[in-house]
Design a protein around this motif. Sequence first.
Motif, PDB file in Angstrom:
ATOM      1  N   ARG A  20       0.850  -1.177   0.000  1.00  0.00           N
ATOM      2  CA  ARG A  20       0.000   0.000   0.000  1.00  0.00           C
ATOM      3  C   ARG A  20       0.899   1.245   0.000  1.00  0.00           C
ATOM      4  O   ARG A  20       2.107   1.156   0.232  1.00  0.00           O
ATOM      5  CB  ARG A  20      -0.942  -0.004   1.195  1.00  0.00           C
ATOM      6  N   GLU A  91      -1.114   2.198  -6.609  1.00  0.00           N
ATOM      7  CA  GLU A  91      -1.137   1.188  -5.556  1.00  0.00           C
ATOM      8  C   GLU A  91      -1.860  -0.028  -6.132  1.00  0.00           C
ATOM      9  O   GLU A  91      -3.069   0.026  -6.355  1.00  0.00           O
ATOM     10  CB  GLU A  91      -1.885   1.716  -4.324  1.00  0.00           C
ATOM     11  N   SER A  99      -7.113  -1.762  -7.142  1.00  0.00           N
ATOM     12  CA  SER A  99      -5.984  -0.876  -7.386  1.00  0.00           C
ATOM     13  C   SER A  99      -6.431   0.567  -7.203  1.00  0.00           C
ATOM     14  O   SER A  99      -7.602   0.902  -7.368  1.00  0.00           O
ATOM     15  CB  SER A  99      -5.442  -1.065  -8.806  1.00  0.00           C
ATOM     16  N   LYS A 100      -5.461   1.435  -6.882  1.00  0.00           N
ATOM     17  CA  LYS A 100      -5.746   2.858  -6.736  1.00  0.00           C
ATOM     18  C   LYS A 100      -4.763   3.671  -7.556  1.00  0.00           C
ATOM     19  O   LYS A 100      -3.578   3.352  -7.622  1.00  0.00           O
ATOM     20  CB  LYS A 100      -5.647   3.297  -5.263  1.00  0.00           C
ATOM     21  N   VAL A 102      -3.622   7.791  -8.029  1.00  0.00           N
ATOM     22  CA  VAL A 102      -3.710   9.167  -7.551  1.00  0.00           C
ATOM     23  C   VAL A 102      -2.972  10.057  -8.550  1.00  0.00           C
ATOM     24  O   VAL A 102      -1.788   9.838  -8.826  1.00  0.00           O
ATOM     25  CB  VAL A 102      -3.093   9.324  -6.146  1.00  0.00           C
TER      26      VAL A 102
END
Length: 341
Positions: A20, A91, A99-100, A102
């Motif tokens: 993370r 991430e 999944s992320k 940004v």
Amino acid sequence: MKFLTFGEIMLRLKTPGYERFFQSSMLEATFGGAEANVAVSLSNFGMDAAFMTVLPDNPIGDACVRELRYFGVDTSRITRGEGRMGIYYVEPGANQLPSKVVYDRAYSAISLAQPGTLDWEKAFEGIGWLHITGITPAISESAMKLSFECVQEARKRGITISMDMNHRKKLWKYGCKAPEVMRELSKYVDIAVANEEDIQNSLGISSDIKAESGKLDPAKYRDLGDKVLEMFPQMKMIAITLRESHYADWNSWSACLNDREQFYLSKKYEVLDILDRIGAGDSFTAGLIYGLEVYKDKQKALDFAAAASCLKHSISGDFNRVGVSDVEKLMSGDGSGRVQR
């Protein structure tokens, strides 16, 4: 034929493995962006591909240009300008954890570039195909205007235009709503690529397709493609990817193509233990462009695109590091993953 892609490339910062954000003190730095991803894939397939963007005139921009040149992409159409290089953080997800992404791309060089500052005469010299996405017009108002300049100049020259409708809801912040812009931009497009959410959010076309259901009905995708083609009479075809997301690291993957006369459906791949799905759509687009140009048979072109994007799920980073032989081997049915000695 020479191919040109136009858009933003960013510095990509990803957590190691499946960590993370800031679980450890390290981030893996590479480069990526939808349009650059397509150019790299086309070059890997042996095509003459160029990428056009605006980059900052600093060592980070220099490193980015070197990376593109490493893959054989023509960088002569890249302009240096004021601003910074956009960044996006990744991430990766696994199992039920998604999944992320940004974004940190405000005030990037391309978002600050003004209409009238790019040399379109030089940009389109020798170009037969232009590829853009719905991401660039979402970055800023000036980037939106540059996108329109780009397609208008390409249309004047009779250049084939393809567009991935890529909808990024986190980016549309400067006052315009996506359908206001994308419906007008799509009027210049010959070949469209999208998923069902892109079509609904970018064009405002309603659909009862629920990708989260885990099981998709191809007939509904045919109807959805018909709606898009009816809205844009000049559009020759639309390809739609079908992703059945069971878990973050297990998807079923296929695609369809609607050319007004026939509806084509690719083989479905079960993609288990996904390493990195970011860039899979771009690898599909590049595969479709390659297939339409080389095979002429639309079914084979679609199958090549689906296989190329299937392989991308097993490659980390934005770029799809496979060649034609890798893709054609999977198309022929060899997907065992056995060691080649």
